[in-house]
Design a protein around this motif. Structure first.
Motif, short mmCIF file in Angstrom:
data_model
loop_
_atom_site.label_atom_id
_atom_site.label_comp_id
_atom_site.label_asym_id
_atom_site.label_seq_id
_atom_site.Cartn_x
_atom_site.Cartn_y
_atom_site.Cartn_z
N SER A 1 -10.92 -6.74 -9.86
CA SER A 1 -9.58 -7.20 -9.47
C SER A 1 -9.48 -8.72 -9.54
O SER A 1 -10.50 -9.42 -9.59
N LYS A 2 -8.25 -9.18 -9.49
CA LYS A 2 -8.00 -10.63 -9.46
C LYS A 2 -8.66 -11.24 -8.23
O LYS A 2 -9.25 -12.31 -8.28
N HIS A 3 -8.53 -10.52 -7.12
CA HIS A 3 -9.10 -11.01 -5.87
C HIS A 3 -10.62 -11.13 -5.98
O HIS A 3 -11.23 -12.12 -5.54
N SER A 4 -11.23 -10.14 -6.60
CA SER A 4 -12.68 -10.16 -6.78
C SER A 4 -13.10 -11.33 -7.67
O SER A 4 -14.08 -12.03 -7.39
N LYS A 5 -12.32 -11.55 -8.74
CA LYS A 5 -12.61 -12.68 -9.65
C LYS A 5 -12.56 -14.01 -8.87
O LYS A 5 -13.46 -14.84 -8.99
N GLU A 6 -11.53 -14.15 -8.06
CA GLU A 6 -11.39 -15.40 -7.28
C GLU A 6 -12.56 -15.58 -6.32
O GLU A 6 -13.09 -16.67 -6.15
N ARG A 7 -12.94 -14.48 -5.70
CA ARG A 7 -14.04 -14.53 -4.73
C ARG A 7 -15.35 -14.94 -5.42
O ARG A 7 -16.09 -15.79 -4.93
N ILE A 8 -15.60 -14.34 -6.58
CA ILE A 8 -16.84 -14.65 -7.31
C ILE A 8 -16.83 -16.11 -7.75
O ILE A 8 -17.81 -16.83 -7.61
N GLU A 9 -15.68 -16.55 -8.26
CA GLU A 9 -15.60 -17.94 -8.72
C GLU A 9 -15.78 -18.93 -7.56
O GLU A 9 -16.38 -19.99 -7.73
N SER A 10 -15.29 -18.56 -6.39
CA SER A 10 -15.45 -19.49 -5.27
C SER A 10 -16.92 -19.50 -4.81
O SER A 10 -17.42 -20.53 -4.35
N LEU A 11 -17.63 -18.38 -4.96
CA LEU A 11 -19.06 -18.38 -4.62
C LEU A 11 -19.85 -19.23 -5.61
O LEU A 11 -20.81 -19.91 -5.23
N ILE A 12 -19.43 -19.22 -6.88
CA ILE A 12 -20.09 -20.08 -7.88
C ILE A 12 -19.86 -21.55 -7.48
O ILE A 12 -20.77 -22.37 -7.49
N GLN A 13 -18.62 -21.85 -7.10
CA GLN A 13 -18.30 -23.23 -6.71
C GLN A 13 -19.11 -23.64 -5.48
O GLN A 13 -19.58 -24.78 -5.38
N SER A 14 -19.29 -22.71 -4.56
CA SER A 14 -20.04 -23.04 -3.34
C SER A 14 -21.47 -23.44 -3.69
O SER A 14 -22.06 -24.31 -3.05
N ALA A 15 -22.03 -22.81 -4.73
CA ALA A 15 -23.40 -23.15 -5.15
C ALA A 15 -23.45 -24.59 -5.66
O ALA A 15 -24.37 -25.35 -5.32
N VAL A 16 -22.44 -24.95 -6.45
CA VAL A 16 -22.38 -26.32 -6.97
C VAL A 16 -22.26 -27.29 -5.79
O VAL A 16 -22.97 -28.29 -5.71
N ASP A 17 -21.37 -26.97 -4.87
CA ASP A 17 -21.16 -27.83 -3.70
C ASP A 17 -22.43 -27.95 -2.85
O ASP A 17 -22.67 -28.97 -2.22
N ASP A 18 -23.23 -26.87 -2.84
CA ASP A 18 -24.47 -26.87 -2.05
C ASP A 18 -25.62 -27.58 -2.78
O ASP A 18 -26.74 -27.62 -2.27
N GLY A 19 -25.38 -28.02 -4.01
CA GLY A 19 -26.42 -28.78 -4.72
C GLY A 19 -27.22 -28.00 -5.75
O GLY A 19 -28.19 -28.52 -6.29
N ALA A 20 -26.83 -26.77 -6.01
CA ALA A 20 -27.51 -26.01 -7.07
C ALA A 20 -26.99 -26.47 -8.43
O ALA A 20 -25.99 -27.19 -8.50
N THR A 21 -27.67 -26.06 -9.49
CA THR A 21 -27.19 -26.46 -10.82
C THR A 21 -26.69 -25.22 -11.57
O THR A 21 -27.02 -24.08 -11.22
N LEU A 22 -25.92 -25.47 -12.61
CA LEU A 22 -25.20 -24.40 -13.28
C LEU A 22 -25.50 -24.44 -14.79
O LEU A 22 -24.67 -24.90 -15.57
N PRO A 23 -26.66 -23.97 -15.21
CA PRO A 23 -26.96 -24.03 -16.65
C PRO A 23 -26.03 -23.17 -17.49
O PRO A 23 -25.93 -23.39 -18.70
N LEU A 24 -25.36 -22.21 -16.87
CA LEU A 24 -24.38 -21.41 -17.63
C LEU A 24 -23.21 -21.10 -16.70
O LEU A 24 -23.39 -20.48 -15.65
N ASP A 25 -22.02 -21.56 -17.09
CA ASP A 25 -20.84 -21.40 -16.24
C ASP A 25 -19.82 -20.52 -16.97
O ASP A 25 -19.24 -20.94 -17.96
N GLY A 26 -19.62 -19.32 -16.48
CA GLY A 26 -18.73 -18.38 -17.16
C GLY A 26 -17.32 -18.36 -16.62
O GLY A 26 -16.51 -17.51 -16.99
N ARG A 27 -17.01 -19.30 -15.74
CA ARG A 27 -15.66 -19.31 -15.17
C ARG A 27 -14.65 -19.72 -16.24
O ARG A 27 -14.94 -20.52 -17.11
N GLY A 28 -13.49 -19.15 -16.14
CA GLY A 28 -12.41 -19.55 -17.05
C GLY A 28 -12.45 -18.87 -18.40
O GLY A 28 -11.60 -19.12 -19.25
N TYR A 29 -13.41 -17.97 -18.61
CA TYR A 29 -13.50 -17.32 -19.92
C TYR A 29 -12.36 -16.31 -20.10
O TYR A 29 -12.09 -15.50 -19.22
N LYS A 30 -11.71 -16.36 -21.28
CA LYS A 30 -10.63 -15.39 -21.56
C LYS A 30 -10.85 -14.81 -22.96
O LYS A 30 -10.75 -15.54 -23.95
#
Ligand code: NAD
Length: 520
Positions: A346-375
């Motif tokens: 669902s859209k809601h699930s997508k938003e939730r997953i993307e915000s968890l990815i963002q939380s990792a970045v904010d917490d100092g983790a690194t993102l060697p592969l970022d799949g957000r925004g893919y269409k």
């Protein structure tokens, strides 16, 4: 008639594309072997996750409808219980054959409503079908015990059905999880009230049609719909003796606690964080491919998806290979040729997953592969996220403590096998785990010391086949567990033991006075 033309007509005309449905048909409920339009005023819209086009509306079953299915099951139970085991087994044989014949149709319904690729949806059906196939051996599985306990006296045990039982299913395996329940609950003589996920009930509705055609009598399987209101009805209805639940922690803990309070037997499988421990002596190529498939298949929406990678020592260098392989996966709508993973639910699930990815970045983790925004080109409105890899993750980060349930792999580095075991055991969940190594001694230590309930050695997603049980552990089950799905444990769940002790004296024993002491 088993081979009536109606079945073939419906079996061939099903949707295998993501085109807008011109006149969506509302989902019906299933009672007394009939598909019936709900009288509800509350509808839940169901959208194709690849397009967000409306597929159907799912009713929130009304109080009257919910009561009616229990009445129907109560009426059916005495006759079904009295039906011979051989006759129930014959129904199961036909059910199995019909699922195979309707395999593509079931899978297509899953791809349309749930979003997973058609090939993966076929696997969803197969893993459920295997439970039904194993249930065909019920004539040897349901035997009791007998013992001559004293002269002329024997005790024997019987496995009897509970009566009316229920199943509350999640969205991620629309065929497999209903099939964890339907075969075993019914072949053991119970009547089952099943509530599929309100987000994708289509496969369960086809299974009901096939169960009817296989010869399941009226009322033995009824299907209701809806969300919390239906679940609360199931919990509170005294005629329902047991609840099988698979889904999230929140709903599962609630259902387990309230259901147990009502004196019901409850089995409840919850969320997960499944780790892979990779040793540097493993086969690099095979391991990397296994990791990527298990992390991103089904867009990470499997309870046994590989969601946390623990790289030990020199295996830390393999992360770049994992990233390269993950980049090769094709993200597209489930009916598209060559799609490796589809959208999330669902859209809601997508938003939730993307915000968890963002939380990792904010917490100092690194993102060697970022799949957000893919269409994908043809599907700009779908709930797509491409494979995402988060590295340098620490145990306190939200991306690690929470189940993400999307195409996201979190990666952590440790120095030794012991460190890996300590890290994994400290996690609250205990569903599945895997180790990749070429050392028997390392594998033996890992399998002994690890606390997860399902361990894979050089194989990820170690879901046991139905001659065993699904043995999640720790926070991945409610209560203390023990009530595992399918296998011997599943049969125990759907039956209760009755013991009969009989005394048939051949000699004419003469006693002049009744004895009141406990027999010795
Ligand atoms: P969910 O908990 O949202 O829904 C599961 C069922 O519970 C649905 O039928 C839903 O209608 C009902 N429900 C939801 N919220 C409720 C509430 N507040 N009160 C009463 N009923 C409620 O789960 P989901 O999102 O459909 O499924 C995904 C989850 O299931 C993940 O956490 C996944 O790990 C888990 N899962 C676990 C296993 C396992 O065997 N351990 C297998 C598959 C899925």
């Amino acid at each position: 008639a088993l081979h009536g033309s109606a079945r073939y007509a419906s079996a061939v005309s099903y949707i295998t594309n993501h085109d807008k449905i011109v006149s969506p048909v509302d989902t019906k409920y299933f009672i007394d072997n009939q598909f019936v339009d709900s009288k509800t005023t509350e509808w839940i819209d169901l959208h194709d996750p690849a397009t967000n086009n409306l597929v159907t509306r799912v009713p929130q079953s009304t109080d009257g409808e919910l009561n009616a299915v229990v009445d129907s099951a109560a009426k059916a139970f005495p006759g079904w219980k009295a039906t011979s085991l051989l006759a129930r087994q014959q129904v199961m044989f036909r059910f199995v054959a019909l699922i195979r014949e309707n395999w593509d149709r079931l899978a297509a319904s899953i791809t349309l409503e749930q979003g997973k690729t058609f090939a993966d949806a076929k696997g969803d059906v197969l893993r459920g079908l295997q439970v039904a196939e194993t249930a065909c051996g019920i004539t040897t599985q349901l035997t009791g015990e007998v013992l001559e306990v004293a002269k002329d006296m024997e005790t024997r045990s019987y496995r009897e059905p509970l009566g009316i039982v229920s199943a509350i299913c999640p969205f991620n395996f629309p065929a497999m999880i209903p099939l964890w329940c339907i075969p075993l609950a019914t072949v053991t003589g119970n009547c089952l009230i099943l509530k599929p996920s309100e987000r994708d009930p289509g496969a369960a509705m086809i299974l009901a049609e096939l169960a009817k055609e296989a010869g399941l009598p009226e009322g033995v399987l009824n299907i209701v719909h809806g969300a919390a209101k239906t679940v609360n009805f199931i919990i509170d209805e005294p005629r329902i003796k047991a609840i099988s639940f698979v889904g999230s922690d929140k709903a599962g803990k609630y259902i387990y606690t309230r259901g147990s309070e009502q004196g019901k037997r409850v089995q409840a499988n919850l969320g997960a964080k499944n780790h892979a421990c990779v040793m540097p002596d493993a086969n690099r190529n095979a391991t990397v491919n296994a990791l990527v498939g298990a992390a991103f298949g089904a867009a990470g929406q499997r309870c046994m998806a590989l969601s946390a990678l623990v790289l030990v020592g020199e295996a830390q260098e393999w992360l770049s290979d994992v990233v390269e392989q993950a980049k090769k996966l094709k993200v597209n709508a489930g009916f598209e040729e060559g799609a490796d993973l589809g959208p999330v639910i669902s859209k809601h699930s997508k938003e939730r997953i993307e915000s968890l990815i963002q939380s990792a970045v904010d917490d100092g983790a690194t993102l060697p592969l970022d799949g957000r925004g893919y269409k994908p080109e043809k599907y700009p409105n779908g709930n797509f996220i491409a494979p995402t890899i988060i590295s340098s993750v620490k145990p306190h980060m939200k991306c690690y403590t929470e189940e993400i349930f999307g195409p996201v792999l979190v990666c952590m580095n440790v120095d030794t096998l012991e460190d890996a075991i300590d890290l994994i055991n400290a996690n609250k969940y205990g569903n599945g785990v895997a180790i990749f190594t070429n050392s028997g001694a390392t594998a033996a230590k890992f399998q002994r010391d690890i606390e997860a309930g399902q361990v894979g050695i050089n194989t990820p997603i170690p879901v046991p086949l139905p001659m065993f049980s699904f043995t999640g552990n720790k926070g991945s089950i409610a209560g203390q567990g023990g009530n595992y799905f399918y296998g011997k444990s599943g049969l125990n769940f759907y039956t209760q033991l009755k013991t009969v002790t009989a005394l048939w004296r051949s000699s004419d024993a003469i006693s002049t006075k009744a004895s009141t002491a406990m027999p010795t």
